[in-house]
Scaffold this motif. Sequence first.
Motif, PDB file in Angstrom:
ATOM      1  N   ASN A   1       0.856  -1.192   0.000  1.00 26.79           N
ATOM      2  CA  ASN A   1       0.000   0.000   0.000  1.00 26.79           C
ATOM      3  C   ASN A   1       0.890   1.239   0.000  1.00 26.79           C
ATOM      4  O   ASN A   1       1.552   1.535   0.985  1.00 26.79           O
ATOM      5  N   ARG A   2       0.879   1.965  -1.129  1.00 24.88           N
ATOM      6  CA  ARG A   2       1.770   3.107  -1.271  1.00 24.88           C
ATOM      7  C   ARG A   2       1.082   4.279  -1.971  1.00 24.88           C
ATOM      8  O   ARG A   2       1.721   5.047  -2.681  1.00 24.88           O
ATOM      9  N   SER A   3      -0.219   4.441  -1.756  1.00 21.35           N
ATOM     10  CA  SER A   3      -0.914   5.580  -2.362  1.00 21.35           C
ATOM     11  C   SER A   3      -1.104   6.672  -1.317  1.00 21.35           C
ATOM     12  O   SER A   3      -0.709   6.530  -0.164  1.00 21.35           O
ATOM     13  N   SER A   4      -1.749   7.749  -1.721  1.00 20.28           N
ATOM     14  CA  SER A   4      -2.025   8.849  -0.793  1.00 20.28           C
ATOM     15  C   SER A   4      -3.392   8.707  -0.135  1.00 20.28           C
ATOM     16  O   SER A   4      -3.979   9.678   0.324  1.00 20.28           O
ATOM     17  N   GLY A   5      -3.919   7.489  -0.101  1.00 19.54           N
ATOM     18  CA  GLY A   5      -5.168   7.218   0.597  1.00 19.54           C
ATOM     19  C   GLY A   5      -6.224   6.531  -0.243  1.00 19.54           C
ATOM     20  O   GLY A   5      -7.170   5.948   0.292  1.00 19.54           O
ATOM     21  N   CYS A   6      -6.082   6.601  -1.564  1.00 21.24           N
ATOM     22  CA  CYS A   6      -7.073   6.000  -2.449  1.00 21.24           C
ATOM     23  C   CYS A   6      -6.719   4.556  -2.774  1.00 21.24           C
ATOM     24  O   CYS A   6      -5.619   4.083  -2.503  1.00 21.24           O
ATOM     25  N   VAL A   7      -7.683   3.862  -3.391  1.00 22.88           N
ATOM     26  CA  VAL A   7      -7.485   2.495  -3.868  1.00 22.88           C
ATOM     27  C   VAL A   7      -7.143   2.587  -5.351  1.00 22.88           C
ATOM     28  O   VAL A   7      -8.007   2.912  -6.181  1.00 22.88           O
ATOM     29  N   GLY A   8      -5.866   2.336  -5.694  1.00 23.58           N
ATOM     30  CA  GLY A   8      -5.395   2.498  -7.059  1.00 23.58           C
ATOM     31  C   GLY A   8      -5.268   1.181  -7.788  1.00 23.58           C
ATOM     32  O   GLY A   8      -4.857   0.167  -7.204  1.00 23.58           O
ATOM     33  N   MET A   9      -5.603   1.177  -9.082  1.00 24.20           N
ATOM     34  CA  MET A   9      -5.519  -0.008  -9.939  1.00 24.20           C
ATOM     35  C   MET A   9      -4.910   0.372 -11.277  1.00 24.20           C
ATOM     36  O   MET A   9      -4.720   1.562 -11.560  1.00 24.20           O
ATOM     37  N   SER A  10      -4.619  -0.624 -12.094  1.00 24.37           N
ATOM     38  CA  SER A  10      -4.156  -0.339 -13.448  1.00 24.37           C
ATOM     39  C   SER A  10      -5.266   0.319 -14.239  1.00 24.37           C
ATOM     40  O   SER A  10      -6.449   0.263 -13.865  1.00 24.37           O
ATOM     41  N   ASP A  11      -4.898   0.947 -15.357  1.00 24.83           N
ATOM     42  CA  ASP A  11      -5.903   1.580 -16.210  1.00 24.83           C
ATOM     43  C   ASP A  11      -6.989   0.583 -16.620  1.00 24.83           C
ATOM     44  O   ASP A  11      -8.185   0.878 -16.535  1.00 24.83           O
ATOM     45  N   ALA A  12      -6.556  -0.601 -17.056  1.00 22.94           N
ATOM     46  CA  ALA A  12      -7.515  -1.592 -17.559  1.00 22.94           C
ATOM     47  C   ALA A  12      -8.412  -2.114 -16.441  1.00 22.94           C
ATOM     48  O   ALA A  12      -9.638  -2.233 -16.614  1.00 22.94           O
ATOM     49  N   ASP A  13      -7.822  -2.417 -15.287  1.00 23.89           N
ATOM     50  CA  ASP A  13      -8.619  -2.955 -14.184  1.00 23.89           C
ATOM     51  C   ASP A  13      -9.582  -1.904 -13.639  1.00 23.89           C
ATOM     52  O   ASP A  13     -10.742  -2.207 -13.346  1.00 23.89           O
ATOM     53  N   ALA A  14      -9.110  -0.676 -13.494  1.00 25.55           N
ATOM     54  CA  ALA A  14      -9.979   0.382 -12.986  1.00 25.55           C
ATOM     55  C   ALA A  14     -11.144   0.625 -13.934  1.00 25.55           C
ATOM     56  O   ALA A  14     -12.294   0.802 -13.502  1.00 25.55           O
ATOM     57  N   ALA A  15     -10.869   0.618 -15.244  1.00 26.49           N
ATOM     58  CA  ALA A  15     -11.932   0.824 -16.230  1.00 26.49           C
ATOM     59  C   ALA A  15     -12.948  -0.307 -16.182  1.00 26.49           C
ATOM     60  O   ALA A  15     -14.157  -0.077 -16.314  1.00 26.49           O
ATOM     61  N   ALA A  16     -12.455  -1.528 -15.980  1.00 22.94           N
ATOM     62  CA  ALA A  16     -13.363  -2.676 -15.910  1.00 22.94           C
ATOM     63  C   ALA A  16     -14.260  -2.601 -14.681  1.00 22.94           C
ATOM     64  O   ALA A  16     -15.468  -2.853 -14.766  1.00 22.94           O
ATOM     65  N   VAL A  17     -13.687  -2.252 -13.539  1.00 29.80           N
ATOM     66  CA  VAL A  17     -14.482  -2.117 -12.319  1.00 29.80           C
ATOM     67  C   VAL A  17     -15.476  -0.956 -12.464  1.00 29.80           C
ATOM     68  O   VAL A  17     -16.654  -1.077 -12.111  1.00 29.80           O
ATOM     69  N   TYR A  18     -14.989   0.149 -12.992  1.00 29.26           N
ATOM     70  CA  TYR A  18     -15.830   1.342 -13.193  1.00 29.26           C
ATOM     71  C   TYR A  18     -17.056   1.001 -14.041  1.00 29.26           C
ATOM     72  O   TYR A  18     -18.166   1.493 -13.777  1.00 29.26           O
ATOM     73  N   GLY A  19     -16.856   0.176 -15.053  1.00 26.44           N
ATOM     74  CA  GLY A  19     -17.954  -0.178 -15.944  1.00 26.44           C
ATOM     75  C   GLY A  19     -19.000  -1.061 -15.307  1.00 26.44           C
ATOM     76  O   GLY A  19     -20.141  -1.113 -15.777  1.00 26.44           O
ATOM     77  N   GLU A  20     -18.648  -1.771 -14.241  1.00 22.15           N
ATOM     78  CA  GLU A  20     -19.562  -2.710 -13.603  1.00 22.15           C
ATOM     79  C   GLU A  20     -20.294  -2.137 -12.396  1.00 22.15           C
ATOM     80  O   GLU A  20     -21.444  -2.492 -12.130  1.00 22.15           O
ATOM     81  N   VAL A  21     -19.638  -1.271 -11.638  1.00 25.67           N
ATOM     82  CA  VAL A  21     -20.244  -0.804 -10.386  1.00 25.67           C
ATOM     83  C   VAL A  21     -21.341   0.216 -10.646  1.00 25.67           C
ATOM     84  O   VAL A  21     -21.388   0.855 -11.698  1.00 25.67           O
ATOM     85  N   GLN A  22     -22.218   0.381  -9.668  1.00 23.12           N
ATOM     86  CA  GLN A  22     -23.288   1.368  -9.739  1.00 23.12           C
ATOM     87  C   GLN A  22     -23.273   2.195  -8.463  1.00 23.12           C
ATOM     88  O   GLN A  22     -22.878   1.714  -7.396  1.00 23.12           O
TER      89      GLN A  22
END
Length: 390
Positions: free
Chosen positions: A330-351
């Motif tokens: 865990n090395r972010s400034s507080g957020c949950v960070g992912m790769s571009d592809a993984d973040a886009a995939a999660v973003y597309g599924e969540v509501q």
Amino acid sequence: MRVRPAGVAATAGAVALTVALAGCSGASASEDGRSDDKGKPRTSITVNLRGTQARAGEPVRVTLAAGKLQQVTVTDSKGGKLDGKVAADGRSWTSSRKAAPGTAYAVEARDDAGGTATAQFTTAAPEKVNKLALVPGKNATVGIAQPLSIVFDHEVTNKAEVEGHLKVVTSDNTQGSWGWMEDWSGRSRVDWRPKDYFKPGTRVTLDAELNGVDSGGDGGWFVRDYTTGFTVGRQQVVKVDLDNHRLKLFRDGTQIKDVPMSAGTPGGEKGSWRGTAVLMSKEGTINMRSETVGLGDAYDKMVDSSMRLTWSGMYAHAAPWNAAYFGNANRSSGCVGMSDADAAAVYGEVQVGDPFEITGGDAKGTIALNNGYGAWNLDWAEWQKKSALR
């Protein structure tokens, strides 16, 4: 009260209006036994509100001097009506709702002999008006953890009175409760959450019958009613494991995503929050600046696939600059960070309204009640105590 003082006539109490009842033969005689010049009996009604500066926030009460009331109609200047009920003895009628400020009313009463009587009054205009904002928006489709949330423009001290006028109906009789708090903005706020997550497909409706209700203190009057309704969408839960650096998305109990991630650096203000967060909004590509969350000039970046979890600035989002740590630290400034592809995939599924259940020791504390929608971090008994009607 937040209403201009009534004049002498208005403060003199209820008004007895002597009116000729166009009654049939046999109508009850008036209290003084007099008749009009056509020989018809005459009586009077008493209305507790009178004049042009009548006191708002009280029910309208109509009393018949003699005989029995059959019907009373109270109509405001916009064509709205105050419902009410005739007493068992037939002598009086009381409205079920209170007279709103700054409103003209017309009263018409009919007795058991067919006679009618009328009266008019206007309530004093409010010196201060309270308004509110409702979440979620009308006809929205949201996740299973989304609460109803109301933030008021001005402070509410008559919490029990206000809460008593907030009527929630669900299509499947979901058990729920209101809870009061100070919003992250510092304003009065009340949320309604169910005992457990909503079932998919549940329809939720709010009727906030606040017109004529006093906020108390210096909060002002409500001068209108509010309604909203939303539908619960897919059954989805996002599980974020801070210690194992994984984000998993479950739908109907089945895992459909498992991606490596890196959360906030533990041991200080850059740590992530633990507990259940509710996805507040899907904001796409936004500019994130560290000074807005109290971290100096540590970063100023355009960030993709941004999913807001708290008011304090915790997001789940794409963080390709942190790729070396995905899945192992865990090395972010507080957020949950992912790769571009993984973040886009999660973003597309969540509501919006999906719960993010965040667990692990690498956290700086539990999400506060008002930091986004933190109500799920209280157990049911604790949440119920937040109601002003408990």
